[in-house]
Design a protein around this motif. Sequence first.
Motif, PDB file in Angstrom:
ATOM      1  N   UNK A   1      73.404  23.784  49.875  1.00 30.81           N
ATOM      2  CA  UNK A   1      74.655  23.397  50.333  1.00 30.81           C
ATOM      3  C   UNK A   1      75.968  23.967  49.702  1.00 30.81           C
ATOM      4  N   UNK A   2      75.695  24.277  48.246  1.00 30.33           N
ATOM      5  CA  UNK A   2      76.845  24.639  47.451  1.00 30.33           C
ATOM      6  C   UNK A   2      77.472  26.086  47.874  1.00 30.33           C
ATOM      7  N   UNK A   3      76.617  27.043  48.223  1.00 27.27           N
ATOM      8  CA  UNK A   3      77.341  28.174  48.599  1.00 27.27           C
ATOM      9  C   UNK A   3      78.269  28.117  49.945  1.00 27.27           C
ATOM     10  N   UNK A   4      77.894  27.389  50.847  1.00 20.71           N
ATOM     11  CA  UNK A   4      78.456  27.144  51.963  1.00 20.71           C
ATOM     12  C   UNK A   4      79.702  26.319  51.722  1.00 20.71           C
ATOM     13  N   UNK A   5      79.766  25.189  50.713  1.00 20.77           N
ATOM     14  CA  UNK A   5      80.898  24.468  50.400  1.00 20.77           C
ATOM     15  C   UNK A   5      81.893  25.300  49.616  1.00 20.77           C
ATOM     16  N   UNK A   6      81.244  26.387  48.945  1.00 22.92           N
ATOM     17  CA  UNK A   6      82.432  27.240  48.191  1.00 22.92           C
ATOM     18  C   UNK A   6      82.911  27.708  49.120  1.00 22.92           C
TER      19      UNK A   6
ATOM     20  N   UNK B   1      89.453  26.982  53.218  1.00 25.39           N
ATOM     21  CA  UNK B   1      89.855  26.355  54.776  1.00 25.39           C
ATOM     22  C   UNK B   1      89.916  24.847  54.723  1.00 25.39           C
ATOM     23  N   UNK B   2      89.113  24.366  53.694  1.00 22.81           N
ATOM     24  CA  UNK B   2      89.102  22.977  53.907  1.00 22.81           C
ATOM     25  C   UNK B   2      90.522  22.380  53.104  1.00 22.81           C
ATOM     26  N   UNK B   3      90.839  22.940  51.977  1.00 21.29           N
ATOM     27  CA  UNK B   3      92.078  22.836  51.302  1.00 21.29           C
ATOM     28  C   UNK B   3      93.184  23.109  52.229  1.00 21.29           C
ATOM     29  N   UNK B   4      93.323  24.248  53.027  1.00 23.07           N
ATOM     30  CA  UNK B   4      94.548  24.109  54.115  1.00 23.07           C
ATOM     31  C   UNK B   4      94.468  23.340  55.073  1.00 23.07           C
ATOM     32  N   UNK B   5      93.253  22.601  55.224  1.00 25.57           N
ATOM     33  CA  UNK B   5      93.052  21.408  56.309  1.00 25.57           C
ATOM     34  C   UNK B   5      93.717  20.299  55.939  1.00 25.57           C
ATOM     35  N   UNK B   6      93.831  19.924  54.565  1.00 24.40           N
ATOM     36  CA  UNK B   6      94.029  18.951  54.006  1.00 24.40           C
ATOM     37  C   UNK B   6      95.838  18.823  54.122  1.00 24.40           C
TER      38      UNK B   6
ATOM     39  N   UNK C   1      76.138  24.221  57.532  1.00 23.35           N
ATOM     40  CA  UNK C   1      74.554  24.472  58.181  1.00 23.35           C
ATOM     41  C   UNK C   1      73.847  23.303  57.248  1.00 23.35           C
ATOM     42  N   UNK C   2      72.961  22.575  57.862  1.00 26.58           N
ATOM     43  CA  UNK C   2      72.210  21.997  56.913  1.00 26.58           C
ATOM     44  C   UNK C   2      70.817  22.151  57.345  1.00 26.58           C
ATOM     45  N   UNK C   3      69.897  22.374  56.401  1.00 20.59           N
ATOM     46  CA  UNK C   3      68.475  22.594  56.673  1.00 20.59           C
ATOM     47  C   UNK C   3      67.998  21.554  57.249  1.00 20.59           C
ATOM     48  N   UNK C   4      66.791  21.807  57.906  1.00 21.91           N
ATOM     49  CA  UNK C   4      66.177  20.544  58.619  1.00 21.91           C
ATOM     50  C   UNK C   4      65.024  19.814  57.659  1.00 21.91           C
ATOM     51  N   UNK C   5      64.809  18.543  57.666  1.00 15.37           N
ATOM     52  CA  UNK C   5      64.119  18.005  56.786  1.00 15.37           C
ATOM     53  C   UNK C   5      62.653  18.529  56.667  1.00 15.37           C
TER      54      UNK C   5
END
Length: 271
Positions: free
Chosen positions: A237-242, A247-252, A263-267
């Motif tokens: 998840x980390x590369x996508x979060x980075x 964008x998330x900071x601007x949304x704040x 995107x999350x991988x399927x279990x």
Amino acid sequence: MQIALPRIGTVAAWRQEVRRLAAAGIDPAAVIWSVGETAPDLFAAAPPAAGPSTQLMLSREAVEGIEMALLHNDPERFARAHALVLRLSRRELRWGDRSDPALRRLLDQQKAVGRDIHKMHGFVRFREVTPPGANRRAFAAWFEPDHHILEAAAPFFARRFGDMDWLIATPTLTARCEAGALQIAETAARQPPPQDATEELWRVYFAAIFNPARLMVTAMKSHMPQKYWKNLPEADLIPGLIRAAETRVRAMHDPNTPAPRLRRRAPAGRG
């Protein structure tokens, strides 16, 4: 003279051998150290000449530092520590003197081992492997340390997770704790355990608590080096979060900014 140390209890065996060699007056340069089974060297078969014996007298700090450094992956660590023990006991060298190249190297290796133990304590991820009908929950983990630290690191997990059965496997040794009893054995299966049902929940939680406003990529990678990521369920998840952090900071600050989708991988199913 060749001495083969066991893979389990290596440091204790080395300590016993060094006491014997010091009492017999054997020169460290005449000893070849190894771990595990080794073929005999015909050229080293003749017993070395004995010299004056040395009474080993070291401070507690020196003993603890040397034994920590012996967990390093340097193949020359046993010979270097053997020579240093004699020099320290003869008062030819003071513990902590970094002007001495051999001691400075040992001290650096002691620190490297300590960092590796700290990383293991932080980055082991257990997966549940409780068999049907069991009375106690069971967990397993796979970890790849830089050094030979499992025996030193395992008691931390035994104290913290003594109410469950678990094992931690590394490429060489495996620690197993059942009903509070800790045992070390050579590793048989060199592969991670199957994923369990809680990993997706942990990934959701990790993404939820990730604070993009406090993101410092260099510091994060220093604290959690990328070489550990392949065994951390949250790491992909980390590369996508980075990428989404700005964008998330601007949304704040601007509620009208659309939030990025991760995107999350399927279990994965159990293998």
